[in-house]
Write an enzyme that holds these catalytic residues in place. Structure first.
Site, PDB file in Angstrom:
ATOM      1  N   SER A   1       0.761  -0.992  -0.145  1.00 63.18           N
ATOM      2  CA  SER A   1      -0.032   0.001  -0.119  1.00 63.18           C
ATOM      3  C   SER A   1       1.081   1.280  -0.069  1.00 63.18           C
ATOM      4  O   SER A   1       2.025   1.219   0.651  1.00 63.18           O
ATOM      5  CB  SER A   1      -0.849  -0.043   1.304  1.00 63.18           C
ATOM      6  OG  SER A   1      -1.947  -0.870   1.096  1.00 63.18           O
TER       7      SER A   1
ATOM      8  N   HIS B   1      -3.368   0.104  -3.442  1.00 58.21           N
ATOM      9  CA  HIS B   1      -3.281  -1.070  -2.634  1.00 58.21           C
ATOM     10  C   HIS B   1      -3.223  -2.257  -3.706  1.00 58.21           C
ATOM     11  O   HIS B   1      -4.126  -2.482  -4.425  1.00 58.21           O
ATOM     12  CB  HIS B   1      -4.674  -1.120  -1.909  1.00 58.21           C
ATOM     13  CG  HIS B   1      -5.026   0.112  -1.007  1.00 58.21           C
ATOM     14  ND1 HIS B   1      -3.947   0.222   0.160  1.00 58.21           N
ATOM     15  CD2 HIS B   1      -5.451   1.151  -1.074  1.00 58.21           C
ATOM     16  CE1 HIS B   1      -4.376   1.452   0.714  1.00 58.21           C
ATOM     17  NE2 HIS B   1      -5.483   1.844  -0.022  1.00 58.21           N
TER      18      HIS B   1
ATOM     19  N   CYS C   1      -9.425  18.411  -4.634  1.00 59.27           N
ATOM     20  CA  CYS C   1     -10.467  19.278  -4.117  1.00 59.27           C
ATOM     21  C   CYS C   1     -10.434  20.112  -5.389  1.00 59.27           C
ATOM     22  O   CYS C   1     -11.606  21.200  -5.306  1.00 59.27           O
ATOM     23  CB  CYS C   1      -9.920  20.269  -2.876  1.00 59.27           C
ATOM     24  SG  CYS C   1      -8.030  21.084  -3.326  1.00 59.27           S
TER      25      CYS C   1
ATOM     26  N   GLU D   1      -3.287  19.256  -3.357  1.00 62.95           N
ATOM     27  CA  GLU D   1      -4.783  19.149  -3.653  1.00 62.95           C
ATOM     28  C   GLU D   1      -5.439  17.869  -3.292  1.00 62.95           C
ATOM     29  O   GLU D   1      -6.536  17.754  -3.389  1.00 62.95           O
ATOM     30  CB  GLU D   1      -4.976  18.989  -5.350  1.00 62.95           C
ATOM     31  CG  GLU D   1      -4.155  20.130  -6.269  1.00 62.95           C
ATOM     32  CD  GLU D   1      -2.631  20.062  -6.256  1.00 62.95           C
ATOM     33  OE1 GLU D   1      -2.283  18.766  -5.952  1.00 62.95           O
ATOM     34  OE2 GLU D   1      -2.082  20.835  -6.741  1.00 62.95           O
ATOM     35  N   SER D   2      -4.977  17.094  -2.370  1.00 63.15           N
ATOM     36  CA  SER D   2      -5.758  16.038  -1.638  1.00 63.15           C
ATOM     37  C   SER D   2      -4.648  14.762  -1.678  1.00 63.15           C
ATOM     38  O   SER D   2      -3.568  14.952  -1.012  1.00 63.15           O
ATOM     39  CB  SER D   2      -7.051  15.756  -1.917  1.00 63.15           C
ATOM     40  OG  SER D   2      -7.753  16.696  -1.724  1.00 63.15           O
TER      41      SER D   2
END
Lengths: 115, 115
Positions: B56, B69, B84, B63-64
């Site tokens: 992972s 995974h 965002c 921006e986030s």
């Protein structure tokens, strides 16, 4: 359909307390509470503070990850939880929204799901 | 509606190459390619290897975030990108799916979006 399906929850926090949304220990504690309430297992994490305010954090889980992004200046944040198995508790989304409302003094937490 | 809306893309990779899905440098490079193709800005990252296989990883963005995974034993993986703001390129989702197919030798990448 893919062989392995996953679940995504998006929690949008609105009208939250600005100081709480910029309080990294509080944000981390809230994420930890949500992870524990869902019966999930943290394995690693990362955090970034923005200037002059705001933060992002992600916790990798044995079952995928949870992340938060906050905009204290707007009283806003959102949390995404992805997991390769559904949370054990059927009311998980409502319980997590309640934890977020409490942690951030938010009047409303909107929940969206993808599955 | 929350004050600040965000976008979530979920890419499900199926029938991928097992070795590629367990190759951390390859996985990291693929995420970096997707981030660059979307015109997003990495700020921090974290990675965890599972035993005996699988990994992972999450990259926090200005921006986030984006996360992956993998389940090499099943030829499967999924990537989530939250932002965002919408990616600049209108064909971003298709382009990202193409990068994932190429990186992991996957026949199919399913895309789901939440907005």
């Amino acid at each position: 359909m893919p062989a392995r399906r996953n679940y995504v929850y998006v929690f949008d926090i609105d009208s939250g307390d600005r100081a709480a949304l910029d309080d990294a220990p509080r944000v981390r504690a809230c994420l930890a509470d949500i992870v524990a309430s869902a019966g999930l297992t943290p394995v690693a994490d990362v955090e970034h503070r923005f200037s002059p305010q705001g933060l992002s954090a992600a916790i990798l889980l044995a079952e995928s990850h949870i992340a938060v992004h906050t905009w204290p200046e707007a009283g806003a944040a959102y949390v995404t939880l992805t997991t390769c198995r559904p949370p054990a508790a059927p009311d998980f989304a409502d319980a997590a929204a309640g934890l977020l409302r409490e942690a951030f003094g938010a009047r409303h937490v909107d929940v969206r799901t993808v599955s």
